[in-house]
Write a protein that holds these residues in place. Structure first.
Motif, PDB file in Angstrom:
ATOM      1  N   ASP A 169       0.830  -1.209   0.000  1.00 44.63           N
ATOM      2  CA  ASP A 169       0.000   0.000   0.000  1.00 44.63           C
ATOM      3  C   ASP A 169       0.863   1.257   0.000  1.00 44.63           C
ATOM      4  O   ASP A 169       0.534   2.252  -0.660  1.00 44.63           O
ATOM      5  CB  ASP A 169      -0.932   0.005   1.215  1.00 44.63           C
ATOM      6  N   ARG A 170       1.961   1.208   0.743  1.00 43.03           N
ATOM      7  CA  ARG A 170       2.861   2.367   0.808  1.00 43.03           C
ATOM      8  C   ARG A 170       3.511   2.621  -0.552  1.00 43.03           C
ATOM      9  O   ARG A 170       3.631   3.775  -0.982  1.00 43.03           O
ATOM     10  CB  ARG A 170       3.909   2.130   1.889  1.00 43.03           C
ATOM     11  N   LEU A 171       3.916   1.554  -1.239  1.00 38.22           N
ATOM     12  CA  LEU A 171       4.502   1.708  -2.566  1.00 38.22           C
ATOM     13  C   LEU A 171       3.484   2.272  -3.552  1.00 38.22           C
ATOM     14  O   LEU A 171       3.818   3.126  -4.388  1.00 38.22           O
ATOM     15  CB  LEU A 171       5.027   0.369  -3.076  1.00 38.22           C
ATOM     16  N   LYS A 172       2.245   1.802  -3.467  1.00 36.06           N
ATOM     17  CA  LYS A 172       1.195   2.318  -4.344  1.00 36.06           C
ATOM     18  C   LYS A 172       1.013   3.818  -4.152  1.00 36.06           C
ATOM     19  O   LYS A 172       0.893   4.577  -5.118  1.00 36.06           O
ATOM     20  CB  LYS A 172      -0.124   1.589  -4.073  1.00 36.06           C
ATOM     21  N   THR A 173       0.996   4.243  -2.898  1.00 33.35           N
ATOM     22  CA  THR A 173       0.826   5.671  -2.605  1.00 33.35           C
ATOM     23  C   THR A 173       1.998   6.474  -3.131  1.00 33.35           C
ATOM     24  O   THR A 173       1.831   7.552  -3.714  1.00 33.35           O
ATOM     25  CB  THR A 173       0.694   5.884  -1.079  1.00 33.35           C
ATOM     26  N   GLN A 174       3.215   5.955  -2.950  1.00 35.91           N
ATOM     27  CA  GLN A 174       4.410   6.675  -3.380  1.00 35.91           C
ATOM     28  C   GLN A 174       4.490   6.798  -4.895  1.00 35.91           C
ATOM     29  O   GLN A 174       5.043   7.780  -5.408  1.00 35.91           O
ATOM     30  CB  GLN A 174       5.662   5.977  -2.847  1.00 35.91           C
ATOM     31  N   THR A 175       3.970   5.804  -5.621  1.00 37.30           N
ATOM     32  CA  THR A 175       4.012   5.880  -7.081  1.00 37.30           C
ATOM     33  C   THR A 175       2.872   6.736  -7.632  1.00 37.30           C
ATOM     34  O   THR A 175       3.005   7.329  -8.701  1.00 37.30           O
ATOM     35  CB  THR A 175       3.932   4.476  -7.707  1.00 37.30           C
ATOM     36  N   THR A 176       1.773   6.785  -6.926  1.00 40.03           N
ATOM     37  CA  THR A 176       0.629   7.596  -7.366  1.00 40.03           C
ATOM     38  C   THR A 176       0.834   9.062  -7.034  1.00 40.03           C
ATOM     39  O   THR A 176       0.510   9.956  -7.838  1.00 40.03           O
ATOM     40  CB  THR A 176      -0.671   7.105  -6.705  1.00 40.03           C
ATOM     41  N   LEU A 177       1.380   9.337  -5.836  1.00 39.60           N
ATOM     42  CA  LEU A 177       1.599  10.710  -5.382  1.00 39.60           C
ATOM     43  C   LEU A 177       3.093  10.976  -5.243  1.00 39.60           C
ATOM     44  O   LEU A 177       3.764  10.343  -4.442  1.00 39.60           O
ATOM     45  CB  LEU A 177       0.893  10.949  -4.044  1.00 39.60           C
ATOM     46  N   ALA A 178       3.597  11.912  -6.040  1.00 36.12           N
ATOM     47  CA  ALA A 178       5.009  12.272  -5.983  1.00 36.12           C
ATOM     48  C   ALA A 178       5.273  13.203  -4.808  1.00 36.12           C
ATOM     49  O   ALA A 178       4.387  13.931  -4.357  1.00 36.12           O
ATOM     50  CB  ALA A 178       5.422  12.953  -7.287  1.00 36.12           C
ATOM     51  N   SER A 179       6.504  13.173  -4.318  1.00 36.05           N
ATOM     52  CA  SER A 179       6.912  14.055  -3.221  1.00 36.05           C
ATOM     53  C   SER A 179       7.480  15.348  -3.811  1.00 36.05           C
ATOM     54  O   SER A 179       8.385  15.313  -4.639  1.00 36.05           O
ATOM     55  CB  SER A 179       7.964  13.363  -2.350  1.00 36.05           C
ATOM     56  N   LEU A 180       6.938  16.488  -3.377  1.00 37.99           N
ATOM     57  CA  LEU A 180       7.382  17.788  -3.879  1.00 37.99           C
ATOM     58  C   LEU A 180       7.791  18.682  -2.719  1.00 37.99           C
ATOM     59  O   LEU A 180       7.007  18.929  -1.800  1.00 37.99           O
ATOM     60  CB  LEU A 180       6.262  18.461  -4.677  1.00 37.99           C
ATOM     61  N   SER A 181       9.038  19.162  -2.762  1.00 39.94           N
ATOM     62  CA  SER A 181       9.555  20.085  -1.758  1.00 39.94           C
ATOM     63  C   SER A 181       9.777  21.445  -2.420  1.00 39.94           C
ATOM     64  O   SER A 181      10.522  21.548  -3.400  1.00 39.94           O
ATOM     65  CB  SER A 181      10.876  19.553  -1.172  1.00 39.94           C
ATOM     66  N   VAL A 182       9.125  22.476  -1.884  1.00 34.83           N
ATOM     67  CA  VAL A 182       9.209  23.817  -2.461  1.00 34.83           C
ATOM     68  C   VAL A 182       9.801  24.778  -1.437  1.00 34.83           C
ATOM     69  O   VAL A 182       9.307  24.875  -0.312  1.00 34.83           O
ATOM     70  CB  VAL A 182       7.816  24.330  -2.896  1.00 34.83           C
ATOM     71  N   SER A 183      10.869  25.474  -1.829  1.00 29.43           N
ATOM     72  CA  SER A 183      11.477  26.513  -0.992  1.00 29.43           C
ATOM     73  C   SER A 183      11.164  27.864  -1.622  1.00 29.43           C
ATOM     74  O   SER A 183      11.488  28.106  -2.790  1.00 29.43           O
ATOM     75  CB  SER A 183      12.991  26.316  -0.893  1.00 29.43           C
ATOM     76  N   LEU A 184      10.534  28.746  -0.835  1.00 29.39           N
ATOM     77  CA  LEU A 184      10.167  30.076  -1.306  1.00 29.39           C
ATOM     78  C   LEU A 184      11.009  31.106  -0.569  1.00 29.39           C
ATOM     79  O   LEU A 184      10.923  31.226   0.656  1.00 29.39           O
ATOM     80  CB  LEU A 184       8.671  30.325  -1.072  1.00 29.39           C
ATOM     81  N   ASP A 185      11.839  31.829  -1.309  1.00 32.62           N
ATOM     82  CA  ASP A 185      12.727  32.828  -0.726  1.00 32.62           C
ATOM     83  C   ASP A 185      12.221  34.229  -1.065  1.00 32.62           C
ATOM     84  O   ASP A 185      11.687  34.464  -2.149  1.00 32.62           O
ATOM     85  CB  ASP A 185      14.156  32.658  -1.251  1.00 32.62           C
ATOM     86  N   ARG A 186      12.421  35.148  -0.133  1.00 33.06           N
ATOM     87  CA  ARG A 186      11.991  36.524  -0.364  1.00 33.06           C
ATOM     88  C   ARG A 186      12.956  37.231  -1.321  1.00 33.06           C
ATOM     89  O   ARG A 186      14.171  37.113  -1.210  1.00 33.06           O
ATOM     90  CB  ARG A 186      11.946  37.295   0.958  1.00 33.06           C
ATOM     91  N   LYS A 187      12.367  37.964  -2.251  1.00 32.76           N
ATOM     92  CA  LYS A 187      13.172  38.724  -3.186  1.00 32.76           C
ATOM     93  C   LYS A 187      13.896  39.852  -2.461  1.00 32.76           C
ATOM     94  O   LYS A 187      13.304  40.564  -1.649  1.00 32.76           O
ATOM     95  CB  LYS A 187      12.285  39.315  -4.283  1.00 32.76           C
ATOM     96  N   ARG A 188      15.183  40.016  -2.733  1.00 33.91           N
ATOM     97  CA  ARG A 188      15.966  41.070  -2.098  1.00 33.91           C
ATOM     98  C   ARG A 188      15.700  42.403  -2.791  1.00 33.91           C
ATOM     99  O   ARG A 188      15.813  42.521  -4.008  1.00 33.91           O
ATOM    100  CB  ARG A 188      17.454  40.741  -2.166  1.00 33.91           C
ATOM    101  N   VAL A 189      15.330  43.396  -1.996  1.00 36.26           N
ATOM    102  CA  VAL A 189      15.053  44.729  -2.525  1.00 36.26           C
ATOM    103  C   VAL A 189      16.112  45.686  -1.997  1.00 36.26           C
ATOM    104  O   VAL A 189      16.302  45.814  -0.783  1.00 36.26           O
ATOM    105  CB  VAL A 189      13.649  45.218  -2.102  1.00 36.26           C
ATOM    106  N   LEU A 190      16.812  46.351  -2.893  1.00 40.24           N
ATOM    107  CA  LEU A 190      17.860  47.272  -2.494  1.00 40.24           C
ATOM    108  C   LEU A 190      17.273  48.533  -1.874  1.00 40.24           C
ATOM    109  O   LEU A 190      16.318  49.114  -2.392  1.00 40.24           O
ATOM    110  CB  LEU A 190      18.720  47.657  -3.711  1.00 40.24           C
ATOM    111  N   GLY A 191      17.833  48.977  -0.744  1.00 35.36           N
ATOM    112  CA  GLY A 191      17.416  50.216  -0.116  1.00 35.36           C
ATOM    113  C   GLY A 191      18.005  51.421  -0.833  1.00 35.36           C
ATOM    114  O   GLY A 191      18.835  51.290  -1.736  1.00 35.36           O
ATOM    115  N   PRO A 192      17.613  52.640  -0.438  1.00 41.64           N
ATOM    116  CA  PRO A 192      18.091  53.862  -1.097  1.00 41.64           C
ATOM    117  C   PRO A 192      19.604  53.975  -1.114  1.00 41.64           C
ATOM    118  O   PRO A 192      20.203  54.344  -2.126  1.00 41.64           O
ATOM    119  CB  PRO A 192      17.451  54.973  -0.258  1.00 41.64           C
ATOM    120  N   LEU A 193      20.267  53.649   0.005  1.00 42.57           N
ATOM    121  CA  LEU A 193      21.723  53.766   0.056  1.00 42.57           C
ATOM    122  C   LEU A 193      22.388  52.774  -0.883  1.00 42.57           C
ATOM    123  O   LEU A 193      23.399  53.097  -1.519  1.00 42.57           O
ATOM    124  CB  LEU A 193      22.214  53.548   1.489  1.00 42.57           C
TER     125      LEU A 193
END
Length: 211
Positions: A169-193
């Motif tokens: 059952d575990r193998l069936k689940t792993q083949t039907t549903l893929a594992s997805l890891s998403v890293s979301l990083d904040r965009k760097r915004v330059l200050g006035p200086l």
């Protein structure tokens, strides 16, 4: 006498398996069966707001029929999401996630588990068949010793069956549903200086570089 010989043969068969499992003849994998692949993927995307983008990713995971395993955020504004998504839609889902900002990294991997799955199914069928045979003998057992011995072996076989079924059952689940890891990083915004500094560097470089 014949019944005792049959009982002895079956008990010896049960005891031949290593670690309490039954030794079964493995059926060759069907060359025509679809290959079973466990897919895993990682993705890093730079976005304006990791929290907002993270909620969008979580909603998409649920809407596509997957589920969320983990979601976390850090003090520097990064968000990491780990979930399961339909394997058939993995690439298209990653394309949508990439569209939330600027994709910095993407990787996908696949592991073929077809032979492992076939092996588990063969062992499960063999173990069920042996358990059923012992249950038939139990119904005709004549002595208390035979009953207790058969019950112990049936209980052990049932434990093996449950473990094999859980693995399948575990193998069936792993083949039907893929594992997805998403890293979301904040965009760097330059200050006035920083902006002024960059302009100064550009102006100085023009003093030494003609073209």
């Amino acid at each position: 006498m014949a019944r005792s010989s049959t009982l002895l043969l079956l008990l010896l068969t049960v005891g031949c398996g290593s670690h309490g499992t039954v030794t079964a003849s493995l059926a060759p994998a069907n060359s025509t069966m679809d290959r079973m692949t466990v897919r895993t993927a990682e993705q890093q995307v730079v976005v304006d707001s990791p929290l907002v983008a993270g909620r969008q990713v979580e909603r998409m995971i649920h809407e596509t029929g997957g589920y969320l395993e983990q979601s976390s955020g850090s003090k520097d504004g990064k968000v990491r999401i780990l979930g399961r998504v339909p394997a058939a839609q993995l690439d298209s889902i990653m394309d949508v996630v990439a569209g939330l900002g600027s994709e910095k990294r993407r990787s996908t991997n696949g592991k073929d588990v077809t032979d492992q799955y076939s092996d588990l199914e063969a062992r499960l069928k063999s173990t069920i068949a042996l358990r059923d045979r012992l249950q038939q003998l139990l119904a005709r057992a004549a002595t208390l010793d035979e009953i207790l011995t058969l019950e112990r072996q049936i209980a052990r076989l049932q434990t093996d069956i449950d473990g094999l079924q859980s693995h399948i059952d575990r193998l069936k689940t792993q083949t039907t549903l893929a594992s997805l890891s998403v890293s979301l990083d904040r965009k760097r915004v330059l200050g006035p200086l920083a902006v002024v500094g960059n302009g100064f560097v550009w102006a100085v470089s023009k003093l030494f570089v003609i073209r």
